[in-house]
Design an enzyme around this catalytic site. Structure first.
Site, mmCIF file in Angstrom:
data_model
loop_
_atom_site.group_PDB
_atom_site.id
_atom_site.type_symbol
_atom_site.label_atom_id
_atom_site.label_comp_id
_atom_site.label_asym_id
_atom_site.label_seq_id
_atom_site.Cartn_x
_atom_site.Cartn_y
_atom_site.Cartn_z
ATOM 1 N N HIS A 82 -6.141 14.947 32.764
ATOM 2 C CA HIS A 82 -6.927 16.148 32.496
ATOM 3 C C HIS A 82 -8.334 15.761 32.061
ATOM 4 C CE1 HIS A 82 -6.284 20.506 32.309
ATOM 5 N NE2 HIS A 82 -7.329 20.512 31.487
ATOM 6 N N ASP A 161 -1.919 30.300 27.678
ATOM 7 C CA ASP A 161 -3.166 29.638 28.097
ATOM 8 C C ASP A 161 -3.738 30.320 29.329
ATOM 9 O OD1 ASP A 161 -5.208 27.580 27.944
ATOM 10 O OD2 ASP A 161 -4.350 26.816 29.793
ATOM 11 N N ARG A 168 -11.661 33.258 27.996
ATOM 12 C CA ARG A 168 -12.693 32.331 27.486
ATOM 13 C C ARG A 168 -13.770 32.102 28.539
ATOM 14 N NH1 ARG A 168 -9.862 27.251 26.475
ATOM 15 N NH2 ARG A 168 -11.750 26.464 25.514
ATOM 16 N N SER A 183 -5.728 24.627 24.436
ATOM 17 C CA SER A 183 -5.603 24.942 25.861
ATOM 18 C C SER A 183 -5.060 23.737 26.629
ATOM 19 C CB SER A 183 -6.987 25.349 26.389
ATOM 20 O OG SER A 183 -7.003 25.374 27.790
ATOM 21 N N LYS A 187 -0.602 23.067 27.668
ATOM 22 C CA LYS A 187 -0.029 22.998 29.020
ATOM 23 C C LYS A 187 0.449 21.598 29.372
ATOM 24 C CE LYS A 187 -4.594 23.611 31.267
ATOM 25 N NZ LYS A 187 -5.401 24.290 30.238
HETATM 26 N N1 URA Z 1 -9.676 22.255 30.275
HETATM 27 C C1 URA Z 1 -8.740 23.125 29.839
HETATM 28 O O1 URA Z 1 -7.664 23.219 30.397
HETATM 29 N N2 URA Z 1 -9.035 23.888 28.773
HETATM 30 C C2 URA Z 1 -10.205 23.813 28.116
HETATM 31 O O2 URA Z 1 -10.387 24.514 27.155
HETATM 32 C C3 URA Z 1 -11.183 22.900 28.590
HETATM 33 C C4 URA Z 1 -10.883 22.124 29.676
#
Ligand code: URA
Length: 432
Positions: A82, A161, A168, A183, A187
């Site tokens: 990520h 989320d 957001r 966030s 996940k």
């Molecule tokens: N990636 C995400 O999944 N959430 C965030 O808040 C920022 C980057």
């Protein structure tokens, strides 16, 4: 519970209780708290911050808002990846087939565009026919057959989320350490891979503008992951200019395919190779062997072939000729001779959003052909009139002159060449 009182408590700086956080997260996933109240709470957290305890409560409540896929039980070697979000950050589209081609299964619980950044899910939507894995069974089937899956938050997994992310995106509540940690980690933990590679962006195109902010975010992410028994390798990487040279959905898919084919943008390639090597190191390869294996997969065509298999498994057509194309392009020239001293990457990201490559309101349709091509990088010598960037226009009507002027202003031209910035700034966790 009257949710207005919960918002008021956070607005006034009180610490949220487990019941407060539970009401917020349940309200988000069930739809029982109205969007304006969720958005007010997000803004209160954004402005007031949240303690480590509140952040942990948020992560856990958001993780448990849907199913837990426990991917690591069925696929112990699987690695998740990520990014905290940046501009021209096309790494995930290269990373998944590349690492899978090296024999390490890849789990991608990806996100849509957030604020000024373009998201992996929107980029995948540019591939004709592509459908993200809609259920655990489908995701595991892709993982078994082609070594990777792309999935999204849904009613099944990470629904809180899913809701808060969309809000957001359009309420200027992205740059908040506790909200980013909650966030991302909710996940990641819901999918449940045992290994995680994190790319924490730092600079003008990132949500963390300074190294101190990026380090605090990286430490918080690593802390939550390791606390949950996940092996985490994190890098803090340079986002003081766009990572790759393309911003926009279809355009970034093309950029990824170029790298997978052995060419492509040098910075995008270099960072993806570093992150992929970390994934292989977590699977037990020594660093030099990991780097050599990743380079081999790019050179011998196996990463590109794996991209085709992954795209087809998700119902898509990997032929880049079928990607949407811009209707019109507008070059943006340098105002004078000199060196590119700095690039306002966030400004370029917002320009791409304005052209249609992102959302300005919930439910906006992303224009898959729209974007910005970056043609000058920090440190480059440019002559007056030489293209710094090209605006790629899709269907959305835009004020071209204003957009071109904003794009030109995003490049600072100076008489001196600036010192080169390292792409990898620091390593934490298993990558240190
Ligand atoms: N990636 C995400 O999944 N959430 C965030 O808040 C920022 C980057």
């Amino acid at each position: 519970m009257n949710f207005v009182e919960v918002i008021a408590r956070k607005r006034d700086g009180s610490e949220l209780s487990a019941d407060d956080v539970g009401a917020f997260v349940r309200g988000a996933s069930s739809g029982q708290v109205a969007d304006e109240q969720l958005a007010a709470m997000l803004m209160a957290i954004c402005i007031r911050g949240a303690s480590r305890g509140e952040t942990r409560l948020l992560v856990e409540a958001m993780r448990d808002s849907g199913a837990l896929w426990k991917t690591g039980e069925a696929f112990p070697d699987a690695v998740d990846k990520h990014s905290t979000g940046g501009v021209g950050d096309t790494v995930s589209l290269v990373f998944a087939p590349l690492v899978a081609a090296c024999g390490v299964p890849v789990v991608m619980m990806a996100g849509a565009g957030l604020g000024h950044t373009q998201g992996t899910l929107d980029k995948l939507a540019a591939i004709p026919g592509f459908r993200t894995a809609g259920s655990r069974a489908e995701a595991f089937d892709h993982l078994a057959r082609c070594g990777a899956f792309f999935a999204a938050q849904s009613q099944e997994i990470a629904p809180a989320d899913r809701k808060l992310y969309l809000l957001r995106d359009v309420t200027a509540t992205v740059p908040s350490l506790p909200l980013i940690v909650a966030s991302i980690m909710s996940k990641k933990l819901a999918v449940g891979a045992r290994r995680l590679v994190l790319d924490v962006k730092c600079g003008s195109g990132a949500f963390c503008k300074t190294p101190e902010e990026a380090r605090a975010l990286a430490e918080a992410l690593v802390g939550v992951g390791e606390g949950a028994g996940v092996a985490v390798a994190a890098m803090i990487t340079d986002m003081s200019q766009p990572l790759g040279d393309r911003l926009g959905c279809a355009s970034e898919v093309r950029a990824a395919v170029e790298v997978l084919g052995g060419g492509g943008d040098a910075r995008l390639r270099q960072l993806t190779v570093e992150l992929a090597a970390d994934a292989l190191r977590m699977a037990g390869r020594p660093r030099s062997a990991a780097l050599a294996e990743v380079e081999r997969a790019l050179a011998n065509g196996s990463a590109l072939a794996r991209y085709g298999e992954i795209v087809r498994a998700h119902g898509g057509d990997p032929d880049v000729a079928r990607l949407p194309r811009p209707r019109r392009t507008i070059p943006v020239g340098a105002p004078r001779d000199g060196f590119v001293a700095a690039i306002e990457a966030e400004a370029l990201g917002w320009i791409a959003v304005g052209l249609g490559a992102g959302r300005q309101r919930q439910g906006d349709q992303v224009d898959l052909a729209a974007g910005v091509k970056v043609q000058a990088r920090t440190g480059d010598m440019v002559e007056a009139g030489q293209p710094l960037a090209t605006l790629e226009l899709g269907e959305r009507p835009v004020d071209v002159e204003t957009m071109a002027a904003r794009a030109a202003a995003a490049f600072r031209i100076a008489d001196e060449r600036p010192p080169a910035a390292p792409l990898v700034i620091a390593r934490l966790g298993g990558a240190a």
